[in-house]
Scaffold this motif. Structure first.
Motif, short mmCIF file in Angstrom:
data_model
loop_
_atom_site.label_atom_id
_atom_site.label_comp_id
_atom_site.label_asym_id
_atom_site.label_seq_id
_atom_site.Cartn_x
_atom_site.Cartn_y
_atom_site.Cartn_z
N SER A 1 0.82 -1.21 0.00
CA SER A 1 0.00 0.00 0.00
C SER A 1 0.85 1.26 0.00
O SER A 1 0.35 2.33 -0.32
N GLY A 2 2.11 1.15 0.39
CA GLY A 2 3.00 2.30 0.41
C GLY A 2 2.93 3.10 1.69
O GLY A 2 3.64 4.08 1.85
N ARG A 3 2.07 2.72 2.60
CA ARG A 3 1.95 3.42 3.88
C ARG A 3 2.98 2.88 4.86
O ARG A 3 3.30 1.70 4.85
N PRO A 4 3.50 3.72 5.76
CA PRO A 4 4.44 3.22 6.76
C PRO A 4 3.70 2.39 7.82
O PRO A 4 2.53 2.61 8.10
N PHE A 5 4.42 1.46 8.41
CA PHE A 5 3.81 0.55 9.38
C PHE A 5 3.57 1.21 10.73
O PHE A 5 2.58 0.93 11.40
N ARG A 6 4.46 2.07 11.14
CA ARG A 6 4.41 2.61 12.50
C ARG A 6 3.10 3.34 12.82
O ARG A 6 2.48 3.05 13.85
N PRO A 7 2.63 4.28 12.01
CA PRO A 7 1.35 4.91 12.34
C PRO A 7 0.17 3.94 12.28
O PRO A 7 -0.78 4.06 13.05
N TYR A 8 0.26 2.98 11.37
CA TYR A 8 -0.78 1.97 11.25
C TYR A 8 -0.84 1.13 12.53
O TYR A 8 -1.91 0.84 13.05
N ALA A 9 0.33 0.74 13.04
CA ALA A 9 0.38 -0.10 14.23
C ALA A 9 0.00 0.67 15.48
O ALA A 9 -0.54 0.09 16.43
N ARG A 10 0.27 1.97 15.50
CA ARG A 10 -0.06 2.77 16.67
C ARG A 10 -1.56 2.75 16.95
O ARG A 10 -1.99 2.65 18.10
N THR A 11 -2.37 2.80 15.91
CA THR A 11 -3.82 2.78 16.11
C THR A 11 -4.27 1.44 16.68
O THR A 11 -5.16 1.40 17.54
N PHE A 12 -3.67 0.35 16.24
CA PHE A 12 -4.05 -0.96 16.77
C PHE A 12 -3.63 -1.11 18.22
O PHE A 12 -4.39 -1.61 19.05
N ALA A 13 -2.41 -0.69 18.55
CA ALA A 13 -1.93 -0.82 19.92
C ALA A 13 -2.70 0.10 20.86
O ALA A 13 -3.05 -0.28 21.98
N ASN A 14 -2.99 1.33 20.41
CA ASN A 14 -3.77 2.25 21.22
C ASN A 14 -5.20 1.75 21.41
O ASN A 14 -5.83 2.05 22.42
N GLY A 15 -5.71 1.01 20.46
CA GLY A 15 -7.06 0.49 20.58
C GLY A 15 -7.14 -0.78 21.40
O GLY A 15 -8.16 -1.06 22.04
N GLU A 16 -6.11 -1.58 21.39
CA GLU A 16 -6.12 -2.87 22.10
C GLU A 16 -6.12 -2.69 23.61
O GLU A 16 -6.80 -3.41 24.33
N ILE A 17 -5.38 -1.73 24.11
CA ILE A 17 -5.25 -1.56 25.56
C ILE A 17 -6.57 -1.16 26.21
O ILE A 17 -7.00 -1.82 27.16
N PRO A 18 -7.27 -0.12 25.74
CA PRO A 18 -8.52 0.23 26.43
C PRO A 18 -9.61 -0.83 26.29
O PRO A 18 -10.38 -1.04 27.21
N ILE A 19 -9.63 -1.51 25.15
CA ILE A 19 -10.65 -2.54 24.95
C ILE A 19 -10.47 -3.67 25.95
O ILE A 19 -11.41 -4.13 26.59
N THR A 20 -9.25 -4.14 26.10
CA THR A 20 -8.98 -5.28 26.97
C THR A 20 -9.06 -4.90 28.45
O THR A 20 -9.57 -5.66 29.26
N CYS A 21 -8.56 -3.73 28.80
CA CYS A 21 -8.55 -3.32 30.21
C CYS A 21 -9.88 -2.74 30.67
O CYS A 21 -10.08 -2.54 31.86
N GLY A 22 -10.75 -2.43 29.75
CA GLY A 22 -12.02 -1.84 30.12
C GLY A 22 -11.91 -0.39 30.49
O GLY A 22 -12.70 0.14 31.26
N ILE A 23 -10.92 0.29 29.93
CA ILE A 23 -10.75 1.71 30.20
C ILE A 23 -11.71 2.47 29.30
O ILE A 23 -11.57 2.45 28.08
N THR A 24 -12.70 3.11 29.88
CA THR A 24 -13.66 3.83 29.06
C THR A 24 -13.23 5.27 28.85
O THR A 24 -13.36 5.81 27.78
N ALA A 25 -12.75 5.90 29.88
CA ALA A 25 -12.27 7.27 29.75
C ALA A 25 -11.08 7.45 30.67
O ALA A 25 -11.08 6.97 31.80
N LEU A 26 -10.09 8.10 30.17
CA LEU A 26 -8.91 8.35 30.99
C LEU A 26 -9.20 9.51 31.94
O LEU A 26 -9.93 10.43 31.59
N PRO A 27 -8.64 9.46 33.13
CA PRO A 27 -8.89 10.56 34.07
C PRO A 27 -8.34 11.86 33.53
O PRO A 27 -7.34 11.89 32.84
N SER A 28 -9.02 12.93 33.86
CA SER A 28 -8.57 14.23 33.38
C SER A 28 -7.38 14.70 34.21
O SER A 28 -7.04 14.11 35.24
N ARG A 29 -6.77 15.76 33.78
CA ARG A 29 -5.62 16.30 34.50
C ARG A 29 -6.04 17.00 35.78
O ARG A 29 -5.24 17.24 36.65
#
Length: 131
Positions: free
Chosen positions: A76-104
């Protein structure tokens, strides 16, 4: 006394070694292993903002990298790193049940309410006790 020569031991002919089969997803696994630092970075971001241990979050990040590597199309010509970032960022909240991160904002007795374009913490005082 001379040394008596013993007859040479004969072993059965050796078989050629069996070649190990290549894993069907070996290239995807190698691609994910090249980007383990991305899983560390994402897990560190989530570990700072949640109570989950870093090691558990790192494992989930690696699972996200493996899923991304399985689905990635290098043609596809796209770099892997940004593609993988979305998968890794999505896997953690789904599995841990994190719905919203605490605010600052972590002031006791304060509620964060939107004020204009930015979110601000507005102290809310409990209602006066009526007798």
């Amino acid at each position: 006394m001379g040394l008596a020569s013993k007859p040479a031991l004969s072993f059965p002919p050796s078989r050629p070694r069996r070649q190990r089969r290549i894993h069907p997803r070996a290239t995807a696994h190698a691609l994910a292993l090249e980007h383990l630092d991305l899983a560390d970075k994402i897990a560190g971001n989530f570990a700072r903002r949640t109570f989950h241990p870093f090691d558990d979050l790192r494992q989930l990040g690696v699972i996200g990298l493996l899923k991304a590597a399985d689905r990635f199309d290098p043609s596809s010509g796209r770099p892997f790193r940004p593609y993988a970032r979305t998968f890794a960022n999505g896997e953690i909240p789904i599995t841990c049940g994190i719905t919203a991160l605490p605010s600052r904002c972590r002031l006791p007795g304060a509620i964060c309410t939107p004020a204009g374009r930015s979110s601000r913490c507005m102290p809310v005082h409990p209602p006066a006790f009526r007798q």
